[in-house]
Design an enzyme around this catalytic site. Structure first.
Site, short mmCIF file in Angstrom:
data_model
loop_
_atom_site.label_atom_id
_atom_site.label_comp_id
_atom_site.label_asym_id
_atom_site.label_seq_id
_atom_site.Cartn_x
_atom_site.Cartn_y
_atom_site.Cartn_z
N TRP A 46 0.78 -1.22 0.02
CA TRP A 46 0.22 0.31 0.30
C TRP A 46 0.61 0.94 0.20
CZ3 TRP A 46 0.32 -4.27 3.72
CH2 TRP A 46 0.51 -3.10 4.93
N ASP A 47 0.75 2.37 1.39
CA ASP A 47 1.83 3.33 1.26
C ASP A 47 2.97 3.09 0.06
OD1 ASP A 47 -0.19 3.58 2.95
OD2 ASP A 47 0.64 5.14 4.21
N ARG A 66 1.71 10.75 11.85
CA ARG A 66 2.14 9.63 11.33
C ARG A 66 3.04 11.09 9.89
NH1 ARG A 66 -2.42 7.56 11.90
NH2 ARG A 66 -3.90 7.76 9.97
N ASP A 67 3.33 9.86 9.11
CA ASP A 67 3.38 10.26 7.44
C ASP A 67 4.76 11.15 7.47
OD1 ASP A 67 2.03 8.34 7.12
OD2 ASP A 67 0.31 9.73 6.79
N GLU A 71 -3.45 12.74 5.46
CA GLU A 71 -2.56 11.47 5.69
C GLU A 71 -1.59 12.30 4.55
OE1 GLU A 71 -3.83 7.94 6.99
OE2 GLU A 71 -5.44 8.38 5.20
N SER A 75 4.11 4.61 7.71
CA SER A 75 4.39 5.59 6.25
C SER A 75 5.47 7.11 6.49
CB SER A 75 3.75 6.03 5.28
OG SER A 75 2.82 4.89 4.98
#
Length: 547
Positions: A103-104, A277-278, A370, A194
């Site tokens: 995915w990511d 996150r991220d 996100e 991520s």
């Protein structure tokens, strides 16, 4: 060849005409749509990066998505403007690799987000999980590991296998190494979420992984005993390549960089479902030598406290279609408090960071922004992020997809793109019909409303993502690449790119090359030593041995 030369000016004219039509539509829309409020006025004015100013993605802005959605399409069709919709992905899509869900995904970048190949190989990094481990696709997040893929650089998409030709290289982080961040705490399982991979010197093999280190403390039923721990973390390593493959070493030491402070960014004590996150790092050309990080967060404050303001609503004075603040609070919209956060590095090693106020808030609008990234084009600063239909606050609506904001600097009064809405590219969606979720979609909804997610905008406007659900088939693999045409505060999907707007699956090309001859010779020597010692085998065993 002569005919081809004649076609090119015609193609340019057609593309220019479609953009002019879009500009005209947006100009007309600026006068307002009956029954909907006008968007908030944003100046795009730049402020100092450390200024106490946060731009707002307001309810008035987000309502423009529904305002320019067609209210009369047949159920299950697409109601969004065609120029802002990702083309339909075929149901018979190929898998990048049958042994891992993907995915990511992100690329090997420098401080200006250029995408690098290394010694002739393109490399990407993805969240991965084992499809044969006994958990479902929708349970993959607590089992996520960062893996990498590689392929020969410079081969056109039409010369590659249908699945993009990516070779799976294994996990980046040695088993259990990231758990050192949670020493002394209670948890039952950890995961790697991520981030971004930074090439520290375009002439070397030194790389820095910025990622979200996660620890969960759950009972046997999978319910949280205590809130999950999310820590933005750095780990250093080296990339290697020879004639046959790519591998990595290092990533054994993990340095915690940022934990949500509860002052600028909501933490687990304030909301057990907080987002943090991220990380995406970059150097601002207007502040040479200064490194910044954008990330996803939530506005600090206790969950459930109705503290949105009139500024979060963003209605113009006297707008007859404006909601009152009390109406919004009565709807419960205050549970949605997304932000795009900002931090600044304190040292050249990028191992110490300080929080700055958020760049953008979406209080009473949405709860998730996100994988934010900064994209600089013609002196304009774009922030692209992704969000879900399911995370919108009551009273506003929009599809799963990419959202964008433009200003004159890192910290600006960012203007939401396209009609003042923020929507840049959504999945085909009928906003007149409830969507459900990817794991339980509404059968009356467009069957591609969840076709792709986690979009990342690359140099030249190319956009990669992963497939979530197409018709009745779940994904876990890379989507076809698409391309955005961006002009000022407007954009459109380039339908002349690839096949009706869809490029190759996982077509993620490098636009820069790191040729490290000394490193290549050393890697050849290292491989020969491994061969002489009898420790080579499959690519995976070689990677494990190297780590």
């Amino acid at each position: 060849m002569a005919n081809e030369r004649q076609k090119r000016p015609m193609l340019k004219m057609a593309l220019a005409g479609s953009f002019i039509s879009s500009i005209g539509a947006q100009t007309a829309f600026a006068q307002g749509v009956p029954g909907f409020p006008l968007p908030t006025i944003h100046t795009q004015q730049a402020y100092a990066p450390d200024a106490d100013f946060t731009s707002r993605w307001t309810r008035a802005d987000a309502m423009q998505i529904k305002a320019h959605s067609n209210p009369s399409v047949a159920a299950g069709q697409n109601s969004l403007p065609g120029q802002l919709v990702m083309p339909d992905i075929p149901e018979d899509f190929p898998l990048i690799n049958p042994d891992v869900w993907v995915w990511d995904t992100w690329t090997l970048i420098d401080k200006h987000a250029n995408q690098f190949s290394y010694n002739g190989w393109e490399v990407i990094f993805s969240l991965t999980a084992d499809p044969n481990a006994g958990y479902s696709f929708d349970e993959r997040h607590v089992h996520a590991r960062i893996g990498f893929f590689y392929r020969r650089a410079g081969i056109p998409a039409d010369k590659r296998p249908a699945n993009g030709g990516w070779i799976y290289g294994g996990h980046i982080i040695p088993e259990g190494a990231q758990e050192q961040v949670f020493a002394g705490t209670t948890y039952t399982i950890t995961a790697e979420w991520s981030g971004s991979m930074r090439l520290l010197d375009p002439n070397s093999n030194q790389v820095s992984l910025f990622y979200t280190d996660m620890a969960f403390n759950r009972n046997a039923a999978g319910q949280d005993i205590t809130p999950a721990q999310a820590v933005i973390t750095q780990s250093l390593g080296q990339i290697h390549a020879d004639f046959n493959h790519v591998w990595f070493t290092g990533f054994t030491t993990h340095t915690p960089l940022l934990r949500p402070d509860g002052v600028l960014y909501q933490n687990g004590a304030q909301n057990p479902f907080y987002n943090f996150r991220d990380p995406f790092t970059f150097e601002d050309p207007n502040h040479p030598g200064v490194n910044y990080m954008v990330f996803e967060g939530n506005t600090a404050g206790q969950l459930g406290v109705p503290n949105c303001t009139d500024a979060d609503l963003g209605y113009r004075p006297g707008d007859p279609n404006a909601e009152t603040l009390q109406q919004v609070l009565d709807s419960g919209a205050y549970y949605q408090k997304a932000t795009i956060g900002l931090a600044v590095a304190e040292d050249a090693s990028l191992s110490k960071w300080t929080f700055l106020p958020p760049l953008i808030s979406a209080n009473c609008v949405n709860d998730q922004t996100e994988r934010p990234q900064v994209y600089i084009r013609k002196d304009k600063y774009y922030i692209f992020t992704i969000s879900h239909r399911s995370t919108y606050a009551p009273g506003v609506d929009g599809p799963d997809g990419v959202y964008g904001f433009v200003g004159n600097g890192i910290r600006s009064d960012f203007q939401p793109m396209n009609y003042g809405s923020g929507l840049v590219m959504g999945n085909p969606t009928d906003l007149n019909t409830p969507a459900g979720t990817a794991f339980a979609p509404n059968p009356l909804q467009n069957p591609r409303a969840f076709q792709s997610y986690s979009h990342y905008v690359m140099p030249g406007g190319l956009v990669e993502s992963f497939i979530d659900r197409v018709e009745d088939r779940r994904g876990g693999t890379l989507s076809p690449t698409v391309r955005l045409r961006i002009r000022s505060d407007m954009s459109m999907v380039d339908l002349r790119y690839g096949n009706g707007g869809l490029g190759g699956y996982g077509d993620i090309p490098a636009n820069r090359a790191d040729i490290n001859i000394a490193g290549f010779i050393q890697d050849l020597i290292s491989q020969n030593m491994q061969v002489s010692q009898g420790t080579t085998g499959s690519v995976t065993s070689f990677v494990n041995a190297a780590q």
